[in-house]
Structures are given as C-alpha cells and as structure tokens.
Enzyme design. Structure first.
Site, PDB file in Angstrom:
ATOM      1  N   ASP A 106       0.921  -1.113   0.142  1.00 40.50           N
ATOM      2  CA  ASP A 106      -0.157   0.020  -0.037  1.00 40.50           C
ATOM      3  C   ASP A 106       0.977   1.295  -0.089  1.00 40.50           C
ATOM      4  O   ASP A 106       1.820   1.374   0.773  1.00 40.50           O
ATOM      5  CB  ASP A 106      -0.782  -0.145   1.451  1.00 40.50           C
ATOM      6  CG  ASP A 106      -2.024   1.194   1.177  1.00 40.50           C
ATOM      7  OD1 ASP A 106      -3.274   0.593   1.285  1.00 40.50           O
ATOM      8  OD2 ASP A 106      -1.794   2.091   1.136  1.00 40.50           O
TER       9      ASP A 106
ATOM     10  N   ASN B 233     -12.662  -2.841   3.000  1.00 37.45           N
ATOM     11  CA  ASN B 233     -13.513  -1.439   3.052  1.00 37.45           C
ATOM     12  C   ASN B 233     -14.651  -1.675   1.902  1.00 37.45           C
ATOM     13  O   ASN B 233     -14.185  -1.558   1.003  1.00 37.45           O
ATOM     14  CB  ASN B 233     -12.776  -0.201   3.210  1.00 37.45           C
ATOM     15  CG  ASN B 233     -11.850   0.026   4.194  1.00 37.45           C
ATOM     16  OD1 ASN B 233     -11.976  -0.513   5.574  1.00 37.45           O
ATOM     17  ND2 ASN B 233     -10.577   0.469   4.086  1.00 37.45           N
TER      18      ASN B 233
ATOM     19  N   GLY C 265     -15.224   3.269   4.330  1.00 36.67           N
ATOM     20  CA  GLY C 265     -14.118   3.870   4.101  1.00 36.67           C
ATOM     21  C   GLY C 265     -13.446   3.306   2.692  1.00 36.67           C
ATOM     22  O   GLY C 265     -11.993   3.462   2.471  1.00 36.67           O
ATOM     23  N   GLN C 266     -14.103   2.897   1.752  1.00 34.34           N
ATOM     24  CA  GLN C 266     -13.560   2.503   0.479  1.00 34.34           C
ATOM     25  C   GLN C 266     -13.535   3.818  -0.516  1.00 34.34           C
ATOM     26  O   GLN C 266     -14.359   4.331  -0.644  1.00 34.34           O
ATOM     27  CB  GLN C 266     -14.588   1.607  -0.481  1.00 34.34           C
ATOM     28  CG  GLN C 266     -14.020   1.126  -1.621  1.00 34.34           C
ATOM     29  CD  GLN C 266     -14.934   0.085  -2.127  1.00 34.34           C
ATOM     30  OE1 GLN C 266     -16.029  -0.322  -1.642  1.00 34.34           O
ATOM     31  NE2 GLN C 266     -14.648  -0.502  -3.510  1.00 34.34           N
TER      32      GLN C 266
ATOM     33  N   HIS D 117     -10.641  -4.910  -2.828  1.00 32.41           N
ATOM     34  CA  HIS D 117      -9.259  -5.299  -2.505  1.00 32.41           C
ATOM     35  C   HIS D 117      -9.277  -5.357  -0.994  1.00 32.41           C
ATOM     36  O   HIS D 117      -9.926  -4.978  -0.121  1.00 32.41           O
ATOM     37  CB  HIS D 117      -8.294  -3.798  -2.734  1.00 32.41           C
ATOM     38  CG  HIS D 117      -8.821  -2.588  -2.048  1.00 32.41           C
ATOM     39  ND1 HIS D 117      -9.868  -1.795  -2.728  1.00 32.41           N
ATOM     40  CD2 HIS D 117      -8.604  -1.727  -0.960  1.00 32.41           C
ATOM     41  CE1 HIS D 117     -10.293  -0.979  -2.274  1.00 32.41           C
ATOM     42  NE2 HIS D 117      -9.370  -0.747  -1.008  1.00 32.41           N
TER      43      HIS D 117
ATOM     44  N   HIS E 269      -6.913  -5.690   2.405  1.00 33.71           N
ATOM     45  CA  HIS E 269      -5.735  -5.243   3.189  1.00 33.71           C
ATOM     46  C   HIS E 269      -5.288  -6.250   3.982  1.00 33.71           C
ATOM     47  O   HIS E 269      -6.015  -6.681   4.801  1.00 33.71           O
ATOM     48  CB  HIS E 269      -6.046  -3.751   3.946  1.00 33.71           C
ATOM     49  CG  HIS E 269      -6.801  -2.436   3.458  1.00 33.71           C
ATOM     50  ND1 HIS E 269      -6.014  -1.508   3.166  1.00 33.71           N
ATOM     51  CD2 HIS E 269      -7.917  -2.456   2.773  1.00 33.71           C
ATOM     52  CE1 HIS E 269      -6.755  -0.611   2.428  1.00 33.71           C
ATOM     53  NE2 HIS E 269      -7.854  -1.055   2.199  1.00 33.71           N
TER      54      HIS E 269
HETATM   55  P1  DGP Z   1      -9.704   1.596   0.711  1.00 31.62           P
HETATM   56  O1  DGP Z   1      -9.743   2.965   1.370  1.00 31.62           O
HETATM   57  O2  DGP Z   1      -9.757   0.400   1.311  1.00 31.62           O
HETATM   58  O3  DGP Z   1     -10.129   1.872  -0.672  1.00 31.62           O
HETATM   59  O4  DGP Z   1      -7.956   1.575   0.312  1.00 31.62           O
HETATM   60  C1  DGP Z   1      -7.546   1.998  -0.804  1.00 31.62           C
HETATM   61  C2  DGP Z   1      -5.876   1.954  -0.482  1.00 31.62           C
HETATM   62  O5  DGP Z   1      -5.026   1.915  -1.777  1.00 31.62           O
HETATM   63  C3  DGP Z   1      -5.391   2.916   0.425  1.00 31.62           C
HETATM   64  O6  DGP Z   1      -5.098   2.376   1.600  1.00 31.62           O
HETATM   65  C4  DGP Z   1      -4.270   3.528  -0.437  1.00 31.62           C
HETATM   66  C5  DGP Z   1      -4.074   2.714  -1.588  1.00 31.62           C
HETATM   67  N1  DGP Z   1      -3.545   3.314  -2.729  1.00 31.62           N
HETATM   68  C6  DGP Z   1      -4.342   4.131  -3.446  1.00 31.62           C
HETATM   69  N2  DGP Z   1      -3.702   4.409  -4.528  1.00 31.62           N
HETATM   70  C7  DGP Z   1      -2.572   3.916  -4.695  1.00 31.62           C
HETATM   71  C8  DGP Z   1      -1.674   3.519  -5.505  1.00 31.62           C
HETATM   72  O7  DGP Z   1      -1.452   4.264  -6.560  1.00 31.62           O
HETATM   73  N3  DGP Z   1      -0.493   2.512  -5.374  1.00 31.62           N
HETATM   74  C9  DGP Z   1      -0.643   1.966  -4.055  1.00 31.62           C
HETATM   75  N4  DGP Z   1       0.297   0.975  -3.933  1.00 31.62           N
HETATM   76  N5  DGP Z   1      -1.510   1.949  -3.402  1.00 31.62           N
HETATM   77  C10 DGP Z   1      -2.654   2.762  -3.291  1.00 31.62           C
END
Ligand code: DGP
Length: 114
Positions: free
Chosen positions: A31, A87, A93-94, A100, A102
């Site tokens: 992340d 989420n 919180g999505q 995805h 976590h």
């Molecule tokens: P959520 O809030 O559950 O939709 O989580 C989305 C997650 O995705 C957040 O923890 C940050 C991560 N994220 C967003 N954009 C990028 C990206 O471009 N690269 C990576 N590696 N993670 C990302």
C-alpha cells in the site's frame, strides 16, 4: 466508457507498484500509504467494484484470494497475528472502486477500528 481505477491501471502495468505476489487471478502489492509496518493489498485481476458486487461465480476467486492472504502473511513473517480488512462503500472507508483486501501486521492492532 468509465475511467479505469488506479488498481486496474496497476494491473495493466500503466503505473508502478511494489508487487509482492502475482498469479493469473490476483496481484498483491505494498500500500502506498501504509497503516502498519506491513500493509499489502491483495486484489483480483477481475474488475469487481466492491464486496457488494461479488457474484456467486466469484466465490472460488474470493477463496483463492484468502489463501493468498494467508500465504503472504506467512511469507512476510506475520506469525504473531495480522488483520485482513475489506472497506466497502463510502461509509465503510472504500476509496478505490476495485475490490481489495488489506493485509496489515507488524504491530499490535487495536480494536475496534475507527
Ligand atoms: P480503501 O480506502 O479501502 O479503498 O483503500 C485504498 C488503499 O489503496 C489505500 O490504503 C491507499 C491505497 N492506494 C491508493 N492509490 C494507490 C496507488 O497508486 N498505489 C498503491 N500501492 N496503493 C494505493
């Protein structure tokens, strides 16, 4: 046509990610905004917008993703314990509309989450 999500762009190799695992069904990468010492995202290559959008035909895929999560937790030395979070929806919180999971670990994780 709707715009690709950031995760679809990662799957398609259009933007880089720190990939830790890949197979024909999924991709796992660190992340960009880690909330724990280990914070990996496991995503299906199939475009599924959220947990709400999972169809019955996706159940084997969801099981596969959980096996990958378990195996990654072992590989990443999260033997003390870890958390898997999905989420779902704005209030959940999505922020990225591509399913995805976590995988969080490497520190004690409080409960309840915020
Ligand atoms: P959520 O809030 O559950 O939709 O989580 C989305 C997650 O995705 C957040 O923890 C940050 C991560 N994220 C967003 N954009 C990028 C990206 O471009 N690269 C990576 N590696 N993670 C990302």
């Amino acid at each position: 046509m709707t715009e690709k999500t950031i995760f679809k762009r990662i799957i398609d190799g259009e933007i880089p990610a720190n990939v830790v695992f890949e197979d024909d069904q999924c991709l796992a990468f660190h992340d960009v905004n880690p909330q724990a010492p280990t914070h990996v995202l496991v995503i299906p290559k199939k475009e599924i917008a959220s947990l709400e959008a999972v169809a019955d035909e996706d159940i084997p895929l969801i099981g596969h993703l959980h096996r990958v999560l378990r195996d990654l937790a072992r590989q990443l030395d999260l033997g003390d314990g870890y958390r898997v979070v999905v989420n779902c929806g704005a209030s959940g919180g999505q922020t990225v509309d591509h399913l995805h999971f976590h995988l969080l670990g490497g520190r004690p994780l409080g409960w309840p989450p915020g």
